[in-house]
Design an enzyme around this catalytic site. Structure first.
Site, mmCIF file in Angstrom:
data_model
loop_
_atom_site.group_PDB
_atom_site.id
_atom_site.type_symbol
_atom_site.label_atom_id
_atom_site.label_comp_id
_atom_site.label_asym_id
_atom_site.label_seq_id
_atom_site.Cartn_x
_atom_site.Cartn_y
_atom_site.Cartn_z
ATOM 1 N N TYR A 164 3.509 1.586 20.220
ATOM 2 C CA TYR A 164 2.102 1.996 20.131
ATOM 3 C C TYR A 164 1.890 3.145 19.144
ATOM 4 O O TYR A 164 0.809 3.269 18.558
ATOM 5 C CB TYR A 164 1.520 2.288 21.525
ATOM 6 C CG TYR A 164 1.230 0.985 22.232
ATOM 7 C CD1 TYR A 164 0.129 0.209 21.874
ATOM 8 C CD2 TYR A 164 2.103 0.482 23.185
ATOM 9 C CE1 TYR A 164 -0.102 -1.025 22.460
ATOM 10 C CE2 TYR A 164 1.881 -0.752 23.786
ATOM 11 C CZ TYR A 164 0.774 -1.505 23.415
ATOM 12 O OH TYR A 164 0.550 -2.738 23.979
ATOM 13 N N ASP A 179 -8.118 -0.662 18.007
ATOM 14 C CA ASP A 179 -8.403 0.203 16.856
ATOM 15 C C ASP A 179 -9.791 0.825 17.023
ATOM 16 O O ASP A 179 -10.553 0.445 17.912
ATOM 17 C CB ASP A 179 -8.285 -0.573 15.531
ATOM 18 C CG ASP A 179 -9.367 -1.649 15.382
ATOM 19 O OD1 ASP A 179 -10.567 -1.323 15.486
ATOM 20 O OD2 ASP A 179 -9.013 -2.826 15.143
ATOM 21 N N HIS A 190 -9.508 -3.462 26.182
ATOM 22 C CA HIS A 190 -8.046 -3.303 26.269
ATOM 23 C C HIS A 190 -7.594 -1.898 25.894
ATOM 24 O O HIS A 190 -6.428 -1.697 25.588
ATOM 25 C CB HIS A 190 -7.345 -4.354 25.382
ATOM 26 C CG HIS A 190 -7.565 -5.765 25.857
ATOM 27 N ND1 HIS A 190 -7.387 -6.877 25.057
ATOM 28 C CD2 HIS A 190 -7.956 -6.237 27.068
ATOM 29 C CE1 HIS A 190 -7.665 -7.970 25.762
ATOM 30 N NE2 HIS A 190 -8.022 -7.611 26.972
ATOM 31 N N THR A 249 -11.456 -13.999 17.369
ATOM 32 C CA THR A 249 -10.566 -13.992 18.534
ATOM 33 C C THR A 249 -10.138 -15.416 18.843
ATOM 34 O O THR A 249 -10.948 -16.349 18.772
ATOM 35 C CB THR A 249 -11.225 -13.341 19.775
ATOM 36 O OG1 THR A 249 -10.369 -13.550 20.908
ATOM 37 C CG2 THR A 249 -12.609 -13.874 20.085
HETATM 38 P P1 OAD Z 1 -5.356 -13.314 18.178
HETATM 39 O O1 OAD Z 1 -4.276 -12.896 17.241
HETATM 40 O O2 OAD Z 1 -4.981 -14.097 19.387
HETATM 41 O O3 OAD Z 1 -6.443 -14.154 17.388
HETATM 42 C C1 OAD Z 1 -6.920 -13.703 16.163
HETATM 43 C C2 OAD Z 1 -8.079 -14.565 15.727
HETATM 44 O O4 OAD Z 1 -8.577 -14.008 14.521
HETATM 45 C C3 OAD Z 1 -7.712 -16.022 15.429
HETATM 46 O O5 OAD Z 1 -8.647 -16.884 16.084
HETATM 47 C C4 OAD Z 1 -7.837 -16.116 13.914
HETATM 48 O O6 OAD Z 1 -8.285 -17.396 13.468
HETATM 49 C C5 OAD Z 1 -8.887 -15.055 13.632
HETATM 50 N N1 OAD Z 1 -8.881 -14.495 12.283
HETATM 51 C C6 OAD Z 1 -7.849 -14.320 11.424
HETATM 52 N N2 OAD Z 1 -8.273 -13.787 10.261
HETATM 53 C C7 OAD Z 1 -9.615 -13.603 10.371
HETATM 54 C C8 OAD Z 1 -10.636 -13.089 9.528
HETATM 55 N N3 OAD Z 1 -10.380 -12.651 8.296
HETATM 56 N N4 OAD Z 1 -11.907 -13.075 9.997
HETATM 57 C C9 OAD Z 1 -12.196 -13.515 11.248
HETATM 58 N N5 OAD Z 1 -11.280 -14.002 12.089
HETATM 59 C C10 OAD Z 1 -10.001 -14.058 11.666
HETATM 60 O O7 OAD Z 1 -6.152 -11.977 18.573
HETATM 61 P P2 OAD Z 1 -7.125 -11.722 19.803
HETATM 62 O O8 OAD Z 1 -7.856 -12.964 20.189
HETATM 63 O O9 OAD Z 1 -7.922 -10.513 19.486
HETATM 64 O O10 OAD Z 1 -4.278 -7.844 24.000
HETATM 65 O O11 OAD Z 1 -6.081 -11.354 20.936
HETATM 66 C C11 OAD Z 1 -6.553 -10.999 22.202
HETATM 67 C C12 OAD Z 1 -5.607 -10.045 22.841
HETATM 68 O O12 OAD Z 1 -4.262 -10.525 22.749
HETATM 69 C C13 OAD Z 1 -5.514 -8.687 22.146
HETATM 70 O O13 OAD Z 1 -6.555 -7.824 22.542
HETATM 71 C C14 OAD Z 1 -4.182 -8.184 22.606
HETATM 72 C C15 OAD Z 1 -3.391 -9.435 22.358
HETATM 73 O O14 OAD Z 1 -2.195 -9.588 22.986
HETATM 74 C C16 OAD Z 1 -3.446 -6.936 24.531
HETATM 75 O O15 OAD Z 1 -2.538 -6.399 23.918
HETATM 76 C C17 OAD Z 1 -3.746 -6.643 25.968
#
Ligand code: OAD
Length: 241
Positions: free
Chosen positions: A63, A99, A114, A180
């Protein structure tokens, strides 16, 4: 074209649910895309409550790297565009991101589901987080003598802000979901907290299969598609959605 009905003198409520993708173009890697953070690190060893109990030094180091990373990045066009929505709408951001790029762009109402990497807290309570500007070390304690840990919700822990997030989303007229994968629960389930009348839009370059397809998917990068969406909403303020 997105149409919103705006009653006179009434600000429509927009909730924006964001994930790692909105910060990708600022230079912060996502979690599950190829080359994402969970390909480089073993989630179970760095991001779980068990990991904290087994190897807190490793968790702190992971972290601290995240904290250092955000010191060197800036909000992008998508973060900035969301701030402009506040000119017309009542906007709340619900972010899964740890962030602080929404804050630095200037959004006013931000709920961190989170946690937030620029904050620490006592191991005994998720209440009263405080800002940190240096690495947390084992042996760093609060005034009450309890070890300090990052203000992050780890896998295996409750998500204390879920009820607040559900309430916000259930009262919104418009839910904008950005960047997401919707793979992590309970956060992913929030898209089902909307009323049946709420309009839902997802901005993400990925592909999704929504069983009850009431979400409009705008496929593309946040820095391009979010400003377009915001411009469109601001232009149509009198007869939209
Ligand atoms: P993910 O890494 O699971 O998903 C990222 C998403 O961002 C995907 O759907 C990509 O298609 C999209 N993406 C990539 N580049 C992009 C761009 N330029 N513009 C828009 N979208 C884009 O991340 P999260 O869904 O945020 O939790 O993950 C959820 C949680 O899983 C996080 O908060 C974290 C993680 O483990 C914890 O650590 C508790």
């Amino acid at each position: 074209m997105i149409k919103i009905h705006l009653m006179e003198n009434q600000k429509k409520k927009i909730v924006v649910l964001t994930g790692a993708g909105i910060s990708a173009e600022s230079g912060l890697g996502t979690f599950r895309d190829s080359d994402g953070l969970w390909e480089k690190h073993n989630l179970s060893k760095v991001a779980t409550i068990d990991a904290w109990h087994k190897n807190p030094a490793l968790v702190l180091s992971f972290y601290e790297q995240r904290r250092q990373q955000i010191l060197n990045v800036e909000p992008n066009e998508a973060h900035h565009a969301l701030v402009r929505l506040e000119e017309i709408f009542d906007v709340s951001i619900v972010t899964q991101n740890i962030d602080n790029l929404h804050e630095r762009a200037g959004s006013k109402d931000i709920l961190h589901l989170h946690g937030l990497i620029t904050q620490g807290r006592s191991v005994l309570s998720d209440e009263n987080p405080f800002s940190i500007s240096a690495p947390i070390r084992l042996g760093d304690v609060t005034a009450e003598g309890h070890q300090i840990r990052p203000h992050i919700v780890w896998f295996g822990e409750e998500v204390p802000k879920m009820t607040d997030a559900e309430q916000l989303i259930s009262a919104c007229d418009f839910l904008i979901v950005i960047g997401t994968s919707l793979k992590v629960y309970p956060a992913a389930g929030l898209i089902h907290s909307c009323s049946v009348h709420a309009k839902k839009i997802l901005v993400d370059p990925g592909t999704f299969n929504f069983p009850e397809s009431d979400i409009q998917h705008i496929q593309g990068k946040a820095s391009e598609k979010v400003p377009e969406l915001v411009n469109s909403l601001l232009k149509q303020q009198n007869h939209i959605l």
